[in-house]
Enzyme design. Structure first.
Site, PDB file in Angstrom:
ATOM      1  CG  ASP A  58      -2.064   0.940   1.131  1.00  0.00           C
ATOM      2  OD1 ASP A  58      -2.291   1.490   0.036  1.00  0.00           O
ATOM      3  OD2 ASP A  58      -2.737   1.150   2.157  1.00  0.00           O
ATOM      4  N   GLY A  59       0.331   2.316  -0.610  1.00  0.00           N
ATOM      5  CA  GLY A  59       0.997   3.619  -0.559  1.00  0.00           C
ATOM      6  C   GLY A  59       1.590   4.075  -1.885  1.00  0.00           C
ATOM      7  CG  ASN A  60       2.048   1.358  -5.172  1.00  0.00           C
ATOM      8  OD1 ASN A  60       2.911   1.159  -4.339  1.00  0.00           O
ATOM      9  ND2 ASN A  60       1.572   0.409  -5.961  1.00  0.00           N
TER      10      ASN A  60
ATOM     11  NE  ARG B  64      -8.310   0.458   4.957  1.00  0.00           N
ATOM     12  CZ  ARG B  64      -7.793   1.667   5.120  1.00  0.00           C
ATOM     13  NH1 ARG B  64      -7.734   2.213   6.316  1.00  0.00           N
ATOM     14  NH2 ARG B  64      -7.350   2.363   4.084  1.00  0.00           N
ATOM     15  CG  LEU B  65      -6.675  -8.362   7.506  1.00  0.00           C
ATOM     16  CD1 LEU B  65      -7.417  -9.592   7.991  1.00  0.00           C
ATOM     17  CD2 LEU B  65      -5.513  -8.782   6.607  1.00  0.00           C
TER      18      LEU B  65
ATOM     19  NE  ARG C 109      -4.107   6.984  -7.382  1.00  0.00           N
ATOM     20  CZ  ARG C 109      -4.022   6.719  -6.078  1.00  0.00           C
ATOM     21  NH1 ARG C 109      -3.730   7.677  -5.220  1.00  0.00           N
ATOM     22  NH2 ARG C 109      -4.252   5.513  -5.635  1.00  0.00           N
TER      23      ARG C 109
ATOM     24  CG  LEU D  35       9.390 -17.513  -3.054  1.00  0.00           C
ATOM     25  CD1 LEU D  35       9.418 -17.378  -1.534  1.00  0.00           C
ATOM     26  CD2 LEU D  35       9.738 -16.171  -3.689  1.00  0.00           C
TER      27      LEU D  35
ATOM     28  CG  HIS E 169      -0.040   1.878  -9.331  1.00  0.00           C
ATOM     29  ND1 HIS E 169      -0.265   1.552  -8.014  1.00  0.00           N
ATOM     30  CD2 HIS E 169      -1.114   2.631  -9.717  1.00  0.00           C
ATOM     31  CE1 HIS E 169      -1.437   2.074  -7.619  1.00  0.00           C
ATOM     32  NE2 HIS E 169      -1.959   2.739  -8.633  1.00  0.00           N
TER      33      HIS E 169
HETATM   34  C1  FPP Z   1      -2.064   0.141  -3.244  1.00  0.00           C
HETATM   35  O1  FPP Z   1      -1.582   1.456  -3.302  1.00  0.00           O
HETATM   36  C2  FPP Z   1      -1.491  -0.636  -4.330  1.00  0.00           C
HETATM   37  C3  FPP Z   1      -2.211  -1.138  -5.381  1.00  0.00           C
HETATM   38  C4  FPP Z   1      -3.669  -0.933  -5.506  1.00  0.00           C
HETATM   39  C5  FPP Z   1      -1.568  -1.864  -6.481  1.00  0.00           C
HETATM   40  C6  FPP Z   1      -0.333  -2.660  -6.117  1.00  0.00           C
HETATM   41  C7  FPP Z   1       0.469  -2.888  -7.358  1.00  0.00           C
HETATM   42  C8  FPP Z   1       1.825  -2.933  -7.408  1.00  0.00           C
HETATM   43  C9  FPP Z   1       2.677  -2.873  -6.217  1.00  0.00           C
HETATM   44  C10 FPP Z   1       2.567  -3.033  -8.663  1.00  0.00           C
HETATM   45  C11 FPP Z   1       1.988  -3.913  -9.671  1.00  0.00           C
HETATM   46  C12 FPP Z   1       2.226  -5.335  -9.434  1.00  0.00           C
HETATM   47  C13 FPP Z   1       1.589  -6.286 -10.149  1.00  0.00           C
HETATM   48  C14 FPP Z   1       2.006  -7.701 -10.064  1.00  0.00           C
HETATM   49  C15 FPP Z   1       0.452  -5.948 -11.022  1.00  0.00           C
HETATM   50  P1  FPP Z   1      -2.615   2.634  -3.493  1.00  0.00           P
HETATM   51  O2  FPP Z   1      -2.693   2.969  -4.931  1.00  0.00           O
HETATM   52  O3  FPP Z   1      -3.916   2.289  -2.850  1.00  0.00           O
HETATM   53  O4  FPP Z   1      -1.883   3.778  -2.708  1.00  0.00           O
HETATM   54  P2  FPP Z   1      -2.566   4.955  -1.873  1.00  0.00           P
HETATM   55  O5  FPP Z   1      -3.310   4.306  -0.737  1.00  0.00           O
HETATM   56  O6  FPP Z   1      -1.390   5.745  -1.415  1.00  0.00           O
HETATM   57  O7  FPP Z   1      -3.462   5.704  -2.811  1.00  0.00           O
END
Ligand code: FPP
Length: 252
Positions: free
Chosen positions: A25-27, A199-200, A38, A136, A42
């Site tokens: 989380d946090g991208n 949270r989950l 955004r 793995l 990712h």
């Molecule tokens: C949550 O951050 C992350 C996601 C919804 C996507 C996770 C994807 C990756 C780490 C890369 C792609 C990997 C694959 C295998 C497809 P958020 O966007 O909810 O961040 P925020 O809470 O800061 O808005």
């Protein structure tokens, strides 16, 4: 990557959890804090995923599950959904061969209903190619929602019972768990969530019943092997009791 026979890996795996699951989380916040789109968050998140898979393998972890796209993520703006789908395609196409060479077995959990045909085919090919690998196991949760997974498992049992193939009394926890998407994968010992959220979010609700949780404020694109090691250290300090008493005899 299957280093289970060399001494360094044996040392690394001492006290390591067998199965670690991560809510990456946090991208978005990482990108917004830098004035970037955004989608760039990712993209950097995918790089963090690559280095963390390598770190998990080096640490002696046997199963590594990551939450890459939830069944609720379709509600995001179309451009962001497209960026995430492109990243999944890129990851599966570009990384499967290398992971296969490193003896990684790849699995995908989540519903395949409604996914584009090319994505369904990519997921199936990547699973088939790596199915017999012994290193793995990487489990990628894509179009995944735990309640949906539990419902699909329940429906498959109900269908068997209705067809006379299954006696309702035969349904126990082990049989139910075997109908989940990766029914042969053990429950996670440790669930890590990045970005400070606690949270989950509909992730592994059944499987995480007795998992330990580590929450870190680090945004996922910044996550690396050091943060994984910190989480593993924290895990090693935990006293897992599974509802019983601690190994030392008390409830501590
Ligand atoms: C949550 O951050 C992350 C996601 C919804 C996507 C996770 C994807 C990756 C780490 C890369 C792609 C990997 C694959 C295998 C497809 P958020 O966007 O909810 O961040 P925020 O809470 O800061 O808005």
């Amino acid at each position: 990557m299957d280093g289970s026979t060399d001494a360094a890996s044996r040392h690394a795996s001492e006290g390591a959890p067998r199965h670690v699951a991560v809510i990456m989380d946090g991208n978005g916040r990482w990108a917004e804090a830098r004035g970037l789109p955004r989608a760039e968050g990712h993209r950097r998140g995918l790089e963090a995923l690559r280095r963390t898979i390598a770190a998990a393998d080096a640490a002696g972890i046997r199963f590594f599950t990551v939450y890459s796209f939830s069944s609720e993520n379709w509600r995001r703006p179309t451009g962001e959904v497209s960026a995430l789908l492109s990243l999944l395609r890129r990851f599966v196409r570009a990384d499967t061969a290398e992971m296969h060479a490193n003896n990684v077995r790849i699995r995908y959990i989540g519903s395949r209903d409604g996914l584009d045909h090319d994505i369904k085919a990519l997921l199936a090919e990547s699973e088939a190619l790596t199915a017999r690998n012994t290193g793995l196991t990487l489990v990628v949760a894509f179009n995944y929602g735990s309640r949906d997974e539990i419902l699909r498992a329940a429906k498959s049992l109900v269908a068997d019972a209705a067809a006379g193939r299954l006696a309702p009394e035969a349904v126990d926890e082990a049989l139910f768990a075997s109908r989940l998407d990766a029914g042969d994968v053990p429950d996670p010992d440790l669930v890590i969530r990045t970005s400070g959220e606690m949270r989950l979010s509909n992730f592994l609700l059944w499987q995480a019943a007795y998992s330990e949780f580590v929450f870190t404020p680090v945004w996922w694109p910044d996550f690396d092997g050091r943060h994984l090691e910190e989480a593993l250290d924290e895990y090693r300090r935990r006293d897992r009791r599974f509802g019983g008493l601690s190994a030392s005899g008390g409830r501590s």
